[in-house]
Write a protein that holds these residues in place. Structure first.
Motif, PDB file in Angstrom:
ATOM      1  N   MET A 206       0.849  -1.164   0.000  1.00 25.31           N
ATOM      2  CA  MET A 206       0.000   0.000   0.000  1.00 25.31           C
ATOM      3  C   MET A 206       0.903   1.237   0.000  1.00 25.31           C
ATOM      4  O   MET A 206       1.968   1.227   0.627  1.00 25.31           O
ATOM      5  N   SER A 207       0.485   2.271  -0.671  1.00 23.59           N
ATOM      6  CA  SER A 207       1.292   3.494  -0.690  1.00 23.59           C
ATOM      7  C   SER A 207       0.979   4.338   0.547  1.00 23.59           C
ATOM      8  O   SER A 207      -0.093   4.236   1.149  1.00 23.59           O
ATOM      9  N   LEU A 208       1.926   5.161   0.926  1.00 20.82           N
ATOM     10  CA  LEU A 208       1.771   6.037   2.082  1.00 20.82           C
ATOM     11  C   LEU A 208       0.583   6.976   1.912  1.00 20.82           C
ATOM     12  O   LEU A 208      -0.035   7.386   2.890  1.00 20.82           O
ATOM     13  N   ALA A 209       0.226   7.286   0.676  1.00 15.15           N
ATOM     14  CA  ALA A 209      -0.895   8.189   0.410  1.00 15.15           C
ATOM     15  C   ALA A 209      -2.223   7.628   0.913  1.00 15.15           C
ATOM     16  O   ALA A 209      -3.173   8.378   1.138  1.00 15.15           O
ATOM     17  N   PHE A 210      -2.303   6.316   1.121  1.00  9.94           N
ATOM     18  CA  PHE A 210      -3.540   5.689   1.579  1.00  9.94           C
ATOM     19  C   PHE A 210      -3.541   5.361   3.066  1.00  9.94           C
ATOM     20  O   PHE A 210      -4.497   4.779   3.573  1.00  9.94           O
ATOM     21  N   ALA A 211      -2.483   5.711   3.779  1.00  6.20           N
ATOM     22  CA  ALA A 211      -2.428   5.478   5.224  1.00  6.20           C
ATOM     23  C   ALA A 211      -3.359   6.472   5.922  1.00  6.20           C
ATOM     24  O   ALA A 211      -3.626   7.560   5.408  1.00  6.20           O
ATOM     25  N   GLY A 212      -3.838   6.083   7.068  1.00  3.68           N
ATOM     26  CA  GLY A 212      -4.726   6.951   7.835  1.00  3.68           C
ATOM     27  C   GLY A 212      -3.945   7.928   8.699  1.00  3.68           C
ATOM     28  O   GLY A 212      -2.804   7.674   9.088  1.00  3.68           O
ATOM     29  N   ILE A 213      -4.580   9.045   9.019  1.00  4.52           N
ATOM     30  CA  ILE A 213      -3.973  10.050   9.879  1.00  4.52           C
ATOM     31  C   ILE A 213      -3.661   9.414  11.235  1.00  4.52           C
ATOM     32  O   ILE A 213      -4.494   8.735  11.825  1.00  4.52           O
ATOM     33  N   GLY A 214      -2.451   9.618  11.725  1.00  4.41           N
ATOM     34  CA  GLY A 214      -2.031   9.079  13.007  1.00  4.41           C
ATOM     35  C   GLY A 214      -1.434   7.686  12.936  1.00  4.41           C
ATOM     36  O   GLY A 214      -0.885   7.198  13.926  1.00  4.41           O
ATOM     37  N   GLU A 215      -1.503   7.042  11.781  1.00  2.94           N
ATOM     38  CA  GLU A 215      -0.950   5.696  11.637  1.00  2.94           C
ATOM     39  C   GLU A 215       0.573   5.741  11.485  1.00  2.94           C
ATOM     40  O   GLU A 215       1.114   6.629  10.828  1.00  2.94           O
ATOM     41  N   THR A 216       1.226   4.765  12.083  1.00  2.00           N
ATOM     42  CA  THR A 216       2.669   4.586  11.901  1.00  2.00           C
ATOM     43  C   THR A 216       2.862   3.352  11.030  1.00  2.00           C
ATOM     44  O   THR A 216       2.315   2.295  11.307  1.00  2.00           O
TER      45      THR A 216
ATOM     46  N   LYS B 184       5.209   8.224  10.260  1.00  5.56           N
ATOM     47  CA  LYS B 184       3.886   8.479  10.818  1.00  5.56           C
ATOM     48  C   LYS B 184       3.231   9.596  10.027  1.00  5.56           C
ATOM     49  O   LYS B 184       3.842  10.648   9.802  1.00  5.56           O
ATOM     50  N   LEU B 185       2.006   9.371   9.602  1.00  5.77           N
ATOM     51  CA  LEU B 185       1.245  10.377   8.876  1.00  5.77           C
ATOM     52  C   LEU B 185       0.580  11.290   9.899  1.00  5.77           C
ATOM     53  O   LEU B 185      -0.290  10.855  10.653  1.00  5.77           O
ATOM     54  N   LEU B 186       1.026  12.547   9.974  1.00  3.70           N
ATOM     55  CA  LEU B 186       0.534  13.471  10.986  1.00  3.70           C
ATOM     56  C   LEU B 186      -0.713  14.214  10.562  1.00  3.70           C
ATOM     57  O   LEU B 186      -1.634  14.384  11.356  1.00  3.70           O
ATOM     58  N   SER B 187      -0.743  14.693   9.317  1.00  3.03           N
ATOM     59  CA  SER B 187      -1.913  15.429   8.838  1.00  3.03           C
ATOM     60  C   SER B 187      -1.951  15.441   7.318  1.00  3.03           C
ATOM     61  O   SER B 187      -0.976  15.127   6.655  1.00  3.03           O
ATOM     62  N   GLU B 188      -3.115  15.832   6.809  1.00  6.02           N
ATOM     63  CA  GLU B 188      -3.338  15.876   5.365  1.00  6.02           C
ATOM     64  C   GLU B 188      -4.097  17.149   5.028  1.00  6.02           C
ATOM     65  O   GLU B 188      -4.944  17.599   5.796  1.00  6.02           O
ATOM     66  N   ASN B 189      -3.765  17.732   3.885  1.00 10.27           N
ATOM     67  CA  ASN B 189      -4.542  18.854   3.363  1.00 10.27           C
ATOM     68  C   ASN B 189      -4.685  18.679   1.852  1.00 10.27           C
ATOM     69  O   ASN B 189      -4.304  17.642   1.317  1.00 10.27           O
ATOM     70  N   ASP B 190      -5.220  19.668   1.169  1.00  7.25           N
ATOM     71  CA  ASP B 190      -5.469  19.544  -0.266  1.00  7.25           C
ATOM     72  C   ASP B 190      -4.206  19.299  -1.080  1.00  7.25           C
ATOM     73  O   ASP B 190      -4.239  18.622  -2.100  1.00  7.25           O
ATOM     74  N   SER B 191      -3.084  19.843  -0.639  1.00 10.39           N
ATOM     75  CA  SER B 191      -1.866  19.732  -1.444  1.00 10.39           C
ATOM     76  C   SER B 191      -0.970  18.564  -1.053  1.00 10.39           C
ATOM     77  O   SER B 191      -0.107  18.180  -1.825  1.00 10.39           O
ATOM     78  N   GLY B 192      -1.133  17.987   0.129  1.00  9.80           N
ATOM     79  CA  GLY B 192      -0.265  16.883   0.499  1.00  9.80           C
ATOM     80  C   GLY B 192      -0.385  16.462   1.943  1.00  9.80           C
ATOM     81  O   GLY B 192      -1.443  16.568   2.552  1.00  9.80           O
ATOM     82  N   PHE B 193       0.753  16.014   2.498  1.00  5.32           N
ATOM     83  CA  PHE B 193       0.788  15.422   3.829  1.00  5.32           C
ATOM     84  C   PHE B 193       1.931  16.005   4.653  1.00  5.32           C
ATOM     85  O   PHE B 193       2.939  16.442   4.111  1.00  5.32           O
ATOM     86  N   ILE B 194       1.770  15.935   5.971  1.00  7.55           N
ATOM     87  CA  ILE B 194       2.864  16.186   6.895  1.00  7.55           C
ATOM     88  C   ILE B 194       3.221  14.818   7.469  1.00  7.55           C
ATOM     89  O   ILE B 194       2.376  14.131   8.043  1.00  7.55           O
ATOM     90  N   ILE B 195       4.482  14.421   7.296  1.00  5.19           N
ATOM     91  CA  ILE B 195       4.959  13.101   7.677  1.00  5.19           C
ATOM     92  C   ILE B 195       6.050  13.257   8.733  1.00  5.19           C
ATOM     93  O   ILE B 195       6.899  14.150   8.619  1.00  5.19           O
ATOM     94  N   MET B 196       6.056  12.390   9.741  1.00  3.56           N
ATOM     95  CA  MET B 196       7.148  12.343  10.714  1.00  3.56           C
ATOM     96  C   MET B 196       8.048  11.170  10.342  1.00  3.56           C
ATOM     97  O   MET B 196       7.591  10.022  10.283  1.00  3.56           O
ATOM     98  N   VAL B 197       9.305  11.470  10.054  1.00  3.99           N
ATOM     99  CA  VAL B 197      10.287  10.430   9.742  1.00  3.99           C
ATOM    100  C   VAL B 197      11.596  10.797  10.434  1.00  3.99           C
ATOM    101  O   VAL B 197      12.050  11.937  10.336  1.00  3.99           O
ATOM    102  N   LYS B 198      12.147   9.869  11.181  1.00  8.86           N
ATOM    103  CA  LYS B 198      13.382  10.080  11.935  1.00  8.86           C
ATOM    104  C   LYS B 198      13.295  11.297  12.852  1.00  8.86           C
ATOM    105  O   LYS B 198      14.253  12.045  13.013  1.00  8.86           O
ATOM    106  N   GLY B 199      12.121  11.526  13.444  1.00  5.54           N
ATOM    107  CA  GLY B 199      11.940  12.629  14.372  1.00  5.54           C
ATOM    108  C   GLY B 199      11.794  13.992  13.738  1.00  5.54           C
ATOM    109  O   GLY B 199      11.784  15.005  14.428  1.00  5.54           O
ATOM    110  N   VAL B 200      11.670  14.038  12.416  1.00  2.00           N
ATOM    111  CA  VAL B 200      11.563  15.302  11.683  1.00  2.00           C
ATOM    112  C   VAL B 200      10.243  15.339  10.925  1.00  2.00           C
ATOM    113  O   VAL B 200       9.853  14.354  10.302  1.00  2.00           O
TER     114      VAL B 200
END
Length: 70
Positions: free
Chosen positions: A1-11, A39-55
């Motif tokens: 599955m691609s990261l684009a289909f992960a749910g908000i808050g999922e790791t 971890k997928l933190l949030s989503e908006n119309d243009s994309g996602f905020i992702i947490m990777v390696k603490g960033v």
């Protein structure tokens, strides 16, 4: 599955990438490497905020669809 289909808050764990080699290198430069948790933190119309390696990283939906996770 691609990261684009992960749910908000999922790791999830990165298992592979799709796309050309330069795209894969770009993702690896951002910290997206196989075996790394993201971890997928949030989503908006243009994309996602992702947490990777603490960033927190903002990526567009097209780029997120190139990251395969389990």
């Amino acid at each position: 599955m691609s990261l684009a289909f992960a749910g908000i808050g999922e790791t999830r764990v990165i298992v592979d990438f799709t796309g050309k080699d330069d795209m894969k290198r770009h993702l690896q430069d951002l910290g997206f490497v196989k075996g790394e948790s993201v971890k997928l933190l949030s989503e908006n119309d243009s994309g996602f905020i992702i947490m990777v390696k603490g960033v927190r990283i903002a990526i567009n939906k097209n780029l997120a669809s190139k990251i395969m996770v389990a």
